[in-house]
Design a protein around this motif. Structure first.
Motif, PDB file in Angstrom:
ATOM      1  N   ASP A 167       6.802  32.237  -0.212  1.00  0.00           N
ATOM      2  CA  ASP A 167       7.560  30.988  -0.239  1.00  0.00           C
ATOM      3  C   ASP A 167       6.687  29.803  -0.630  1.00  0.00           C
ATOM      4  OD1 ASP A 167       6.272  31.399   2.268  1.00  0.00           O
ATOM      5  OD2 ASP A 167       7.564  29.932   3.235  1.00  0.00           O
ATOM      6  N   LEU A 191      13.355  33.691   2.329  1.00  0.00           N
ATOM      7  CA  LEU A 191      12.471  32.547   2.105  1.00  0.00           C
ATOM      8  C   LEU A 191      12.319  32.245   0.617  1.00  0.00           C
ATOM      9  CD1 LEU A 191       9.652  33.290   4.704  1.00  0.00           C
ATOM     10  CD2 LEU A 191      11.345  31.466   4.830  1.00  0.00           C
ATOM     11  N   GLU A 195      13.630  28.692  -1.361  1.00  0.00           N
ATOM     12  CA  GLU A 195      12.748  27.784  -2.103  1.00  0.00           C
ATOM     13  C   GLU A 195      13.109  27.672  -3.582  1.00  0.00           C
ATOM     14  OE1 GLU A 195      10.810  25.778  -0.738  1.00  0.00           O
ATOM     15  OE2 GLU A 195      10.764  26.621   1.277  1.00  0.00           O
TER      16      GLU A 195
END
Length: 213
Positions: A167, A191, A195
């Motif tokens: 991430d 994750l 992002e």
């Protein structure tokens, strides 16, 4: 493919180091009373700087943290790399199909990259196109490393695509203006998607995705 350059992360994208690296952290920390769960560490240490990981471990140790902890970690993990390290499945085939420049940009030190890529037979492929955050003293999620790598190869961020598995790496790429594909698994997929990465699960999938861009 619309991209003129491909920037790979190293650990977990080119070489299967993460279980070894993080497992070594966990084993060493737990011997000092840190009580760190391996699965938790595989999610929360992934892509983080060595300083972050060591600080996390040190805060949880019930015994004094040795001054040479990093030296011990390097020695133990490097020895394991030499014995069991493998390239990520399909990555050599993917690289062989690329008809644009490519490089590797990692939060890890250059000597670690060189060792690991040599062990799996990828050192000559990347040659002098290995870029370390230690060289510029700026670490992901700061986008500076990716910007530095792109500039060295003569490209702007919008010309490049970044391949990441963490991430913090995705965050660095997105904030630097790069498109980014996330090498996903059951631990990191949420994750990576959060992002802003486009997810893929096998290297042969990535080859197809890049060709369609």
């Amino acid at each position: 493919m619309k991209y003129k350059c491909v920037i790979f992360d190293c650990d977990g994208v080119l070489v299967d180091t993460e279980d070894i690296s993080i497992g070594t952290f966990v084993d060493m920390g737990n011997k000092l009373g840190a009580s760190i769960d391996f699965e938790y560490a595989m999610v929360h240490f992934l892509g983080k700087s060595l300083e972050y990981c060591f600080d996390y471990i040190q805060e949880r140790c019930s015994e004094p943290f040795p001054l040479d902890f990093e030296k011990q970690y390097r020695e133990k993990s490097f020895e394991k790399f030499k014995n069991v390290l493998q390239a990520i499945e399909g990555v050599k085939e993917l690289i062989s199909k690329l008809d644009v420049p490519f490089c590797v940009a990692s939060n890890g030190p250059l000597n670690k990259m060189q060792l690991n890529l040599k062990i799996v037979g990828l050192d000559a492929v990347f040659a002098d196109r290995m870029f370390s955050a230690y060289d510029i003293n700026k670490f992901k999620p700061d986008p500076a490393l990716f910007i530095h790598a792109a500039k060295k190869l003569g490209f702007k961020p919008e010309d490049c695509v970044v391949i990441e598995d963490s991430d913090v790496g995705v965050k660095a790429a997105v904030s630097g203006g790069f498109d980014v594909f996330g090498f996903a698994n059951f631990r990191n997929e949420t994750l990576l998607k959060k992002e802003g990465a486009k997810l893929f699960y096998k290297m042969n999938e990535l080859s197809d995705l890049l060709e369609k861009q």
